[in-house]
Design an enzyme around this catalytic site. Structure first.
Site, mmCIF file in Angstrom:
data_model
loop_
_atom_site.group_PDB
_atom_site.id
_atom_site.type_symbol
_atom_site.label_atom_id
_atom_site.label_comp_id
_atom_site.label_asym_id
_atom_site.label_seq_id
_atom_site.Cartn_x
_atom_site.Cartn_y
_atom_site.Cartn_z
ATOM 1 C CG HIS A 108 -3.090 -95.150 -48.345
ATOM 2 N ND1 HIS A 108 -2.588 -94.386 -47.321
ATOM 3 C CD2 HIS A 108 -3.144 -96.427 -47.876
ATOM 4 C CE1 HIS A 108 -2.322 -95.165 -46.275
ATOM 5 N NE2 HIS A 108 -2.661 -96.413 -46.582
ATOM 6 C CG HIS A 135 23.364 -74.273 -42.601
ATOM 7 N ND1 HIS A 135 23.494 -73.394 -41.538
ATOM 8 C CD2 HIS A 135 24.629 -74.630 -42.931
ATOM 9 C CE1 HIS A 135 24.775 -73.204 -41.278
ATOM 10 N NE2 HIS A 135 25.493 -73.940 -42.096
ATOM 11 C CG HIS A 141 1.207 -84.771 -50.751
ATOM 12 N ND1 HIS A 141 -0.031 -84.705 -50.136
ATOM 13 C CD2 HIS A 141 1.323 -83.639 -51.486
ATOM 14 C CE1 HIS A 141 -0.622 -83.564 -50.466
ATOM 15 N NE2 HIS A 141 0.161 -82.908 -51.297
ATOM 16 C CB CYS A 142 -0.969 -90.006 -49.110
ATOM 17 S SG CYS A 142 -2.495 -90.955 -48.974
ATOM 18 C CG HIS A 176 25.328 -75.385 -46.217
ATOM 19 N ND1 HIS A 176 25.749 -74.282 -46.895
ATOM 20 C CD2 HIS A 176 26.408 -75.858 -45.544
ATOM 21 C CE1 HIS A 176 27.044 -74.075 -46.644
ATOM 22 N NE2 HIS A 176 27.463 -75.018 -45.836
ATOM 23 C CG HIS A 187 2.548 -80.676 -55.392
ATOM 24 N ND1 HIS A 187 3.214 -79.943 -54.435
ATOM 25 C CD2 HIS A 187 1.513 -81.267 -54.752
ATOM 26 C CE1 HIS A 187 2.602 -80.103 -53.262
ATOM 27 N NE2 HIS A 187 1.575 -80.909 -53.432
ATOM 28 C CD GLU A 230 25.815 -68.454 -47.779
ATOM 29 O OE1 GLU A 230 25.514 -67.265 -47.851
ATOM 30 O OE2 GLU A 230 26.499 -68.925 -46.854
ATOM 31 C CB THR A 231 22.200 -72.029 -47.496
ATOM 32 O OG1 THR A 231 23.381 -72.344 -46.742
ATOM 33 C CG2 THR A 231 21.012 -72.696 -46.820
ATOM 34 C CG MET A 247 1.853 -92.606 -47.328
ATOM 35 S SD MET A 247 0.189 -93.158 -47.620
ATOM 36 C CE MET A 247 0.283 -93.709 -49.321
ATOM 37 C CG HIS A 286 -2.454 -90.856 -44.763
ATOM 38 N ND1 HIS A 286 -2.856 -91.890 -45.573
ATOM 39 C CD2 HIS A 286 -3.258 -90.900 -43.672
ATOM 40 C CE1 HIS A 286 -3.865 -92.541 -44.991
ATOM 41 N NE2 HIS A 286 -4.133 -91.947 -43.843
ATOM 42 C CG ASP A 342 -2.002 -83.474 -54.522
ATOM 43 O OD1 ASP A 342 -1.527 -83.134 -55.630
ATOM 44 O OD2 ASP A 342 -2.352 -82.649 -53.657
#
Ligand code: CU
Length: 368
Positions: free
Chosen positions: A119, A331, A159-160, A280, A124, A304-305, A175, A170, A122
Site C-alpha cells: 500500500h 441527492h 488515497h492508496c 443535500h 491530493h 441547496e445541493t 483506502m 484499493h 497519494d
C-alpha cells in the site's frame, strides 16, 4: 501481483519523480525545517475530527501523524454483507487530518506484517512524486515516513495508489480519506470576513462493488485477494451495489446521528475519492459552500445541493436554525435511499414559528 516490486506503474513513476527532484529548495534548508516546532496529533475516527485551532496561534510547524493500514473484513449493511476492506487506521474513510497552510505534514505509514498487500498514500494536497505515492509504497512488515509542505489551502482527498489495477480496487475497498489545510488566519466568507465553526464533522462517501452469487445474494470471501477477480467484474460495470457514508449503511443515522444545537455553526467536510456526489441537507442549506473545497476561492452562498467531484473533498458551513432530525443525503435519491447514502443530524433547540409552522393540522377536505 501485489508486492512493491511488482506494482510497476507506481514504482516506475515514483522512481522517476524522485530522480527529478532537486536536492532541496534554495531558500529553505533541512536545518530550517528541523528547527521548526513539532506537534504530534492523535487521529480520531470519522465523523469526528482531532482537536485543532481554526486560527493558527504560532508560525508554521511540522505536524506529525501516524496511520496504520488494516486489511480486515467489515460488515457494510444490516443484512451482514461483508467487504474485505483495506483501511487507513481501521476506518472507512481514513481519519481527517487538519493542518494550516505552510505547515509540514509528516506522516508515518505502517503496513503491519499481518496484511497481505503493498500500500501507499497519494495526497491530493501534496506536490510531487504522485502526491507522495511514489515515496510511500510499502510491503507488509514495513513502515515509511513522508513529509510534504501544505502549500495550498482547502479540503483534499488522500488515497492508496499502489499501481495499475490495484489503484481503483484499493480505493473502493476503503483506502481513502481527507486532509484539511486551513488558512493560517482561519476561514473567510464571500465578503472576506472571518467565519468560525462550533463543530466539525467529516463524512467520507464510498461506492462499493460487492459480487453476487447465482441466486443474487452478496458473496463473501476469505481474503481481499480471493474476491479480486469477481470484484473487478462488478467495478467495470460502474454501478455500485452500495453507496454509503462512513463505511456502511446507517453508520451516521439513528443513535449514530451527528449532534448539534440550534444556533451552532457546523462545518461538514465531505469527500468522495472515486465518484461524483451531490450532498443535500434536507430542511437546511449550505450557508457557505466551498464546493471544490479550496479556501482560496470565495465560498458560494445559500446552496441547496452541492456537487463534490469524484476525487475531491468539499466543505459546507451551516448554522442550524431549527431543531429536529435532518437527513443529510446524496441527492441522487436512489443512492440515498436504496443504496445507503444517508446520514442524520440531530439538532436540539427551540422551534422558530416564524420560519415555519403548520397553520392547520391535517383534516378532511372542506366541502363548500
Ligand atoms: Cu492500498
Amino acid at each position: 501481483m501485489f508486492t512493491r516490486r511488482e506494482a510497476l506503474f507506481g514504482a516506475a513513476i515514483g522512481a522517476a519523480a524522485v530522480a527529478a527532484m532537486p536536492a532541496f529548495s534554495a531558500t529553505i534548508t533541512q536545518a530550517d525545517i528541523k528547527a521548526l516546532p513539532r506537534e504530534k496529533i492523535k487521529l480520531v475516527a470519522p465523523p469526528f475530527v482531532h482537536p485543532h485551532d481554526q486560527v493558527a496561534k504560532t508560525g508554521p510547524k511540522v505536524v506529525e501523524f501516524t496511520m496504520t493500514i488494516e486489511e480486515k473484513p467489515v460488515v457494510i449493511d444490516a443484512d451482514g454483507t461483508k467487504l474485505n476492506a483495506m483501511t487507513y487506521n481501521g476506518t472507512i474513510p481514513g481519519p481527517l487530518m487538519v493542518v494550516h497552510q505552510d505547515d509540514y505534514v509528516e506522516l508515518t505509514l505502517i503496513n503491519p506484517d499481518t496484511n497481505s498487500l503493498a500500500h501507499n498514500i497519494d495526497f491530493h494536497a501534496a506536490t510531487g512524486a504522485l502526491g507522495g505515492g511514489g515515496l510511500t509504497l510499502i510491503n507488509p512488515g514495513e513502515q515509511v515516513t513522508l513529509r510534504f509542505k501544505a502549500t495550498r489551502t482547502g479540503t483534499f482527498v488522500y488515497h492508496c495508489a499502489p499501481g495499475g489495477p490495484m489503484i481503483p480496487w484499493h480505493v473502493v475497498s476503503g483506502m481513502n480519506g481527507a486532509i484539511m489545510v486551513l488558512p493560517r488566519d482561519g476561514l473567510r466568507n464571500d465578503q472576506g470576513k472571518p467565519v468560525k465553526y462550533d463543530r466539525i464533522f467529516y463524512i467520507g462517501e464510498s461506492d462499493f462493488y460487492i459480487p453476487r452469487d447465482e441466486k443474487g445474494n452478496f458473496k463473501s470471501y476469505e481474503s481481499a485477494g480471493d474476491g479480486y477477480d469477481d470484484i473487478v467484474k462488478v467495478m467495470r460495470g460502474l454501478i455500485p451495489t452500495h453507496v454509503v457514508f462512513n463505511g456502511k449503511v446507517g453508520s451516521l443515522t439513528g443513535d449514530n446521528a451527528m449532534k448539534a444545537k440550534v444556533g451552532e455553526t457546523v462545518l461538514i467536510v465531505h469527500s468522495q475519492a472515486n465518484r461524483d456526489t451531490r450532498p443535500h441537507l434536507i430542511g437546511g442549506h449550505g450557508d457557505y459552500v466551498w464546493e471544490q473545497g479550496k479556501f482560496a476561492n470565495p465560498p458560494a452562498k445559500d446552496l441547496e445541493t452541492w456537487f463534490i467531484r469524484g476525487g475531491s473533498a468539499g466543505s459546507a458551513l451551516y448554522t442550524f436554525l431549527q431543531p429536529g432530525i435532518y437527513a443529510y443525503v446524496n441527492h441522487n435519491l436512489i443512492e440515498a435511499v436504496e443504496l445507503g447514502a444517508t446520514a442524520h443530524f440531530m439538532v436540539e433547540g427551540t422551534w422558530n414559528d416564524d420560519l415555519m409552522t403548520q397553520v392547520e393540522a391535517p383534516k378532511p377536505i372542506a366541502v363548500n
